[in-house]
Design a protein around this motif. Structure first.
Motif, PDB file in Angstrom:
ATOM      1  N   UNK A 119       0.849  -1.182   0.000  1.00  0.00           N
ATOM      2  CA  UNK A 119       0.000   0.000   0.000  1.00  0.00           C
ATOM      3  C   UNK A 119       0.882   1.229   0.000  1.00  0.00           C
ATOM      4  N   UNK A 120       0.672   2.126  -0.946  1.00  0.00           N
ATOM      5  CA  UNK A 120       1.509   3.323  -1.036  1.00  0.00           C
ATOM      6  C   UNK A 120       1.441   4.104   0.265  1.00  0.00           C
ATOM      7  N   UNK A 121       2.585   4.577   0.707  1.00  0.00           N
ATOM      8  CA  UNK A 121       2.624   5.291   1.979  1.00  0.00           C
ATOM      9  C   UNK A 121       1.763   6.546   1.914  1.00  0.00           C
ATOM     10  N   UNK A 122       1.296   6.995   3.053  1.00  0.00           N
ATOM     11  CA  UNK A 122       0.557   8.241   3.140  1.00  0.00           C
ATOM     12  C   UNK A 122       1.033   9.032   4.348  1.00  0.00           C
ATOM     13  N   UNK A 123       1.062  10.345   4.222  1.00  0.00           N
ATOM     14  CA  UNK A 123       1.467  11.244   5.290  1.00  0.00           C
ATOM     15  C   UNK A 123       0.335  12.149   5.754  1.00  0.00           C
ATOM     16  N   UNK A 124      -0.796  12.137   5.029  1.00  0.00           N
ATOM     17  CA  UNK A 124      -1.871  13.081   5.301  1.00  0.00           C
ATOM     18  C   UNK A 124      -3.181  12.339   5.549  1.00  0.00           C
ATOM     19  N   UNK A 125      -3.851  12.734   6.637  1.00  0.00           N
ATOM     20  CA  UNK A 125      -5.139  12.116   6.983  1.00  0.00           C
ATOM     21  C   UNK A 125      -6.326  12.991   6.587  1.00  0.00           C
ATOM     22  N   UNK A 126      -6.156  14.327   6.678  1.00  0.00           N
ATOM     23  CA  UNK A 126      -7.275  15.224   6.388  1.00  0.00           C
ATOM     24  C   UNK A 126      -6.744  16.623   6.084  1.00  0.00           C
ATOM     25  N   UNK A 127      -7.440  17.351   5.190  1.00  0.00           N
ATOM     26  CA  UNK A 127      -7.094  18.738   4.875  1.00  0.00           C
ATOM     27  C   UNK A 127      -8.369  19.563   4.831  1.00  0.00           C
ATOM     28  N   UNK A 150     -12.918  25.095   7.224  1.00  0.00           N
ATOM     29  CA  UNK A 150     -14.197  24.402   7.032  1.00  0.00           C
ATOM     30  C   UNK A 150     -14.225  23.509   5.796  1.00  0.00           C
ATOM     31  N   UNK A 151     -13.846  24.048   4.654  1.00  0.00           N
ATOM     32  CA  UNK A 151     -13.971  23.303   3.404  1.00  0.00           C
ATOM     33  C   UNK A 151     -12.959  22.160   3.343  1.00  0.00           C
ATOM     34  N   UNK A 152     -13.454  20.932   3.148  1.00  0.00           N
ATOM     35  CA  UNK A 152     -12.570  19.774   3.053  1.00  0.00           C
ATOM     36  C   UNK A 152     -11.954  19.687   1.659  1.00  0.00           C
ATOM     37  N   UNK A 153     -10.669  19.408   1.634  1.00  0.00           N
ATOM     38  CA  UNK A 153      -9.974  19.172   0.370  1.00  0.00           C
ATOM     39  C   UNK A 153      -9.971  17.667   0.122  1.00  0.00           C
ATOM     40  N   UNK A 154     -10.480  17.216  -1.027  1.00  0.00           N
ATOM     41  CA  UNK A 154     -10.542  15.765  -1.272  1.00  0.00           C
ATOM     42  C   UNK A 154      -9.163  15.140  -1.364  1.00  0.00           C
ATOM     43  N   UNK A 155      -9.020  13.975  -0.751  1.00  0.00           N
ATOM     44  CA  UNK A 155      -7.781  13.207  -0.819  1.00  0.00           C
ATOM     45  C   UNK A 155      -7.991  12.018  -1.749  1.00  0.00           C
ATOM     46  N   UNK A 156      -6.967  11.634  -2.481  1.00  0.00           N
ATOM     47  CA  UNK A 156      -7.126  10.506  -3.409  1.00  0.00           C
ATOM     48  C   UNK A 156      -7.341   9.204  -2.657  1.00  0.00           C
ATOM     49  N   UNK A 157      -8.221   8.380  -3.197  1.00  0.00           N
ATOM     50  CA  UNK A 157      -8.432   7.059  -2.604  1.00  0.00           C
ATOM     51  C   UNK A 157      -7.226   6.189  -2.897  1.00  0.00           C
ATOM     52  N   UNK A 158      -6.860   5.295  -1.983  1.00  0.00           N
ATOM     53  CA  UNK A 158      -5.721   4.399  -2.245  1.00  0.00           C
ATOM     54  C   UNK A 158      -5.948   3.618  -3.527  1.00  0.00           C
ATOM     55  N   UNK A 159      -5.013   3.739  -4.450  1.00  0.00           N
ATOM     56  CA  UNK A 159      -5.166   3.062  -5.745  1.00  0.00           C
ATOM     57  C   UNK A 159      -4.055   2.063  -6.014  1.00  0.00           C
ATOM     58  N   UNK A 160      -3.282   1.787  -4.973  1.00  0.00           N
ATOM     59  CA  UNK A 160      -2.127   0.909  -5.186  1.00  0.00           C
ATOM     60  C   UNK A 160      -2.084  -0.203  -4.144  1.00  0.00           C
ATOM     61  N   UNK A 161      -3.257  -0.574  -3.611  1.00  0.00           N
ATOM     62  CA  UNK A 161      -3.316  -1.647  -2.627  1.00  0.00           C
ATOM     63  C   UNK A 161      -3.373  -2.965  -3.398  1.00  0.00           C
TER      64      UNK A 161
END
Length: 845
Positions: A570-578, A583-594
């Motif tokens: 699974x590709x590493x990730x460093x960010x949980x939420x932005x 207030x406005x959530x920035x969309x994070x990419x769904x894991x595509x390399x599991x």
């Protein structure tokens, strides 16, 4: 009534004229002497039948002749009148829209960049990690910027700036087309448009913004001079290192004022505008080739525009920028973590650098504060607090980097980037310029199991497969030039199992295994496990096994986490939420390399081999973590870096200790550092790993590995089992990356025989089979080692002498019964811990 025929007055109407001429009706029968005349005989005369084909001139009451109707496909083709009308109408419409836009769009006040917001970075638990709101900018007049720097910027960004209009429609259309057709996002903007975007608008990629940019640029071009616009552009552009404007950039990269920038320096700063952080050759030395290409492009452009002579251009050398210094607000580990998170966001296209630079984002990371603190403490306790920079010059070279990842989900839990971001700018956890050494060897074995590979004589490769571990033994099955790598300290091992070769990190065995598997397959497996495909020096040749590749600590942690997760990557990730502006959530990419990178058997069998390295090989210091562990040591060429990469079922961690000149940035050997003759992966890196892992997992349940092994891997076998002490372990030094040729020639693995040896092959005399490392209060103690050499009893017998105090005497007598009674020599080796009494490795050519 008259005898004259009466003309009809009702019930008749002339026909519509038909298309095309027709012949006149045939004359009446009977002789005629000339044209008929008289009443009723002329056209339209009384009593005459009206001819519907008569022209309007002949018959005014008849309708005018009409054009033929368009039939078939001709009806779809516009006439020239229609085309002309469309063109004129469109031109009038565009002119109207242009006039409307020109008068409606006003030049606004400066954007919020002048009062830029901070970005807030948070730990996973919501506590604040860092705030990066300081803006480094100092505006200067154009006359205070060197002409060379001005011309370099124009050569890089807009060579026709002084002669062109404010906008370039053709370039805009070309850029839009290239972007739409997948050739990459490109800019069609002039310097005027870029200045408008930087100073008056923003970086968002919207139609509205582009329309405003278009009209403001035209207005600005009419109201301000070209020099004013260029000055504004140079003062608002971002150059990386938190430097906004060319004056701040000149100070950040070269410690000079903008007026003193040379041709080479100005060209480098101009090249930075294309990719500010990526083109910082100090932070990203792996990108140097791309930077040089861009730098040369700028200089060639200056020559083309006659701003620089060819002779002067040929004298320019690349001006390496100075080491960077972080801001005080990002001191300690904070700057490294912010740098890594920023790189993660931009490289994954979550936010671009310009947008992130405008601020206002609240970024929750995956980093855990308790584990982060534990990592810093481990590095300080084991290394940094023991440095004596005043009395040992080598201690000034010492750097460290580390990353810990949860193998189940790829979250980065802790990262150690360096001693202090304000003192040492480069992040040692993410840089890609140090060889990984023998930490790469497990990827070779995993690839062998994954591909069902066999030796040159057809034996399936398992932990018990026997290879010839003779020093500088040429590999077999390789079509290139001869390749015969040197083992650590030139030691030969004779016949040796893959498991023991892994414990002792034997180069000759793993170079041959790489050829048996196929170097291209090995490379493919390494990439599947997590190494980037563009990792420098990751090449498909026999030397790939020895680790010349310069992957980062983070890259290696990702790959080892895949092994710990039974081969699932699974590709590493460093960010949980932005969030933006709170207030406005920035969309994070769904894991595509599991995905399953290698089979579970391949990963788990590799794990059992790496457990052996910790239990009795070069990585025994990792036992101090108090957890079931698997790991591998590694050393870069010339001992410029020492590595330990390992994992428990719950945590994968990689640690590297590196040597670098603090002034020049050059790689330096670690000989003599910390008072030791050599720094090995089984020493300080493994000690840091053990302390951190123990502290990070304190209070959690101890879990063991759940492994599914390759057939034939369950039982342990070694050719020396008949005579060697079963408790003997590997020797203290792991191998280094061979720096010789990366292609090889003839050679191969030794076939198995009933006693595990190649006929006629004897062990190297005087070999010490193991040690037990230890350290108390930072010291090391020599282990008690049983050492035996020579053949099996059927070969003439062997005797061994065990002594205490870390000294082992191995005595071999006899040989093969068919021999002439050759007597083996006696060897004595001093047993020692992983940090003491070591001699420098011979330089490899």
């Amino acid at each position: 009534m008259s005898d004259e025929p009466q003309q009809r007055s009702q019930g008749w109407a002339p026909r519509e004229p038909e298309a095309g001429p027709r012949p006149n009706p045939a004359p009446a029968a009977g002789p005629q002497t000339g044209p008929r005349s008289g009443p009723g005989t002329g056209p339209g005369g009384p009593g005459a039948k009206q001819n519907p084909k008569q022209s309007p001139q002949q018959n005014p009451k008849q309708k005018r002749k009409q054009r033929p109707k368009r039939t078939g496909l001709r009806r779809l083709v516009p006439t020239w009148r229609m085309l002309l009308g469309t063109v004129l109408g469109t031109a009038l419409l565009l002119a109207g829209l242009f006039a409307l836009g020109y008068f409606l769009v006003r030049i606004p006040s400066a954007n919020a960049a002048a009062v830029k917001q901070s970005n807030v970075f948070l730990y996973a638990d919501g506590s604040q990690l860092a705030r990066d709101g300081d803006v480094n900018r100092e505006n200067v007049a154009l006359e205070h910027i060197s002409k060379d720097a001005q011309h370099a910027t124009l050569a890089a960004e807009d060579r026709d700036f002084y002669s062109e209009s404010a906008v370039d429609p053709k370039a805009m259309l070309r850029a839009g087309w290239n972007t739409a057709t997948g050739k990459g996002r490109q800019s069609g903007s002039t310097i005027t448009q870029q200045y408008v975007k930087n100073y008056y608008l923003g970086q968002e990629q919207t139609v509205t913004r582009k329309v405003k940019e278009f009209f403001i640029s035209i207005k600005l071009d009419r109201e301000k001079s070209k020099d004013d616009i260029l000055e504004g552009y140079l003062n608002t552009s971002y150059y990386g290192r938190n430097a906004y404007g060319i004056q701040a950039a000149a100070q950040a990269y070269y410690g000079v004022n903008a007026r003193d920038l040379t041709v080479g320096q100005g060209a480098y700063l101009a090249a930075l505008l294309n990719a500010p952080s990526e083109y910082d050759v100090i932070a990203h030395p792996e990108n140097r080739a791309g930077v040089l290409a861009r730098w040369n492009y700028v200089l060639d452009g200056m020559v083309e525009q006659k701003w620089l002579t060819r002779a002067a251009r040929d004298r320019v050398t690349f001006p390496t920028p100075r080491q960077a210094r972080g801001s005080a607000g990002l001191s300690g580990q904070r700057g490294y973590l912010v740098q890594a998170v920023t790189a993660y966001l931009t490289s994954n296209r979550i936010l671009d650098e310009d947008t992130l630079g405008r601020g206002g984002y609240r970024i929750t990371t995956t980093l855990q504060k308790s584990k982060q603190d534990a990592f810093v403490k481990a590095v300080n306790d084991q290394v940094m607090d023991r440095l004596d920079k005043k009395n040992r010059k080598a201690d000034t070279y010492v750097r460290a980097g580390g990353v810990a990842i949860d193998p189940t989900d790829g979250k980065v839990l802790a990262m150690y980037g360096g001693i202090d971001y304000t003192k040492q700018y480069v992040n040692n956890a993410t840089r890609r310029d140090y060889q990984v050494g023998s930490t790469f060897k497990p990827f070779v074995f995993a690839s062998a199991v994954q591909n069902g590979s066999q030796t040159q004589d057809g034996r399936t490769i398992t932990p018990n497969t026997v290879y010839d571990g003779t020093d500088q033994r040429p590999v077999r099955g390789w079509n290139g030039t001869t390749y015969a790598p040197e083992n650590e300290d030139g030691e030969s091992y004779g016949d040796i199992s893959v498991r023991t070769a892994t414990d002792r990190s034997v180069n000759s065995v793993y170079a041959q295994m790489a050829v048996d598997v196929g170097p291209a397959r090995v490379e493919k497996t390494a990439v599947a496990l997590g190494l980037p495909a563009d990792t420098p020096d990751l090449t498909a040749s026999p030397s790939i096994a020895l680790g010349p590749a310069t992957a980062s600590v983070l890259d290696m942690a990702e790959a080892y986490a895949t092994l710990a997760n039974h081969g699932r990557h699974g590709t590493y990730t460093l960010v949980r939420k932005i969030t933006k502006d709170g207030s406005e959530d920035v969309p994070l990419p769904a894991p595509d390399d599991d995905r399953q990178a290698v089979s579970r058997e391949a990963a788990d069998t590799t794990t059992t081999m790496l457990q052996s390295v910790v239990d009795g090989g070069t990585g025994q210091a990792a036992q101090n973590a108090g957890r079931p562990a698997a790991g591998k040591t590694g050393t870069a060429e010339e001992d410029t870096a020492a590595w330990f990469a390992g994992y428990t079922p719950d945590l994968a961690t990689v640690v590297a200790v590196m040597g670098q000149d603090p002034d020049t940035g050059a790689h330096k050997s670690l000989y003599g550092a910390l008072g030791q003759s050599r720094i090995n992966g089984g020493g300080y890196p493994a000690q840091i790993w053990a302390q951190f892992t123990g502290d990070a997992l304190e209070g959690t349940e101890v879990s063991d590995f759940d492994l599914q092994l390759q057939p034939g891997a369950e039982e342990m076998y070694d050719p020396g089992d008949e005579t060697d002490d079963p408790d003997a372990t590997g020797e203290p030094d792991d191998d280094g990356t061979d720096g010789g040729e990366e292609v090889g020639g003839a050679g191969g693995s030794a076939p198995a025989t009933p006693n595990g040896r190649t006929p006629g092959q004897s062990h190297t005399p005087g070999r010490t089979d193991g040690h037990t490392p230890g350290h108390t209060d930072g010291g090391t103690s020599g282990g008690t080692t049983a050492g035996t050499t020579g053949g099996t009893p059927t070969d003439g017998g062997a005797t061994g002498t065990t002594t205490t105090g870390g000294t082992t005497a191995g005595t071999t007598t006899g040989g093969d019964p068919t021999d002439t009674g050759t007597t083996g020599t006696t060897g004595t080796t001093a047993g020692q811990g992983p940090l003491s009494g070591l001699t420098p490795r011979r330089e490899k050519r």
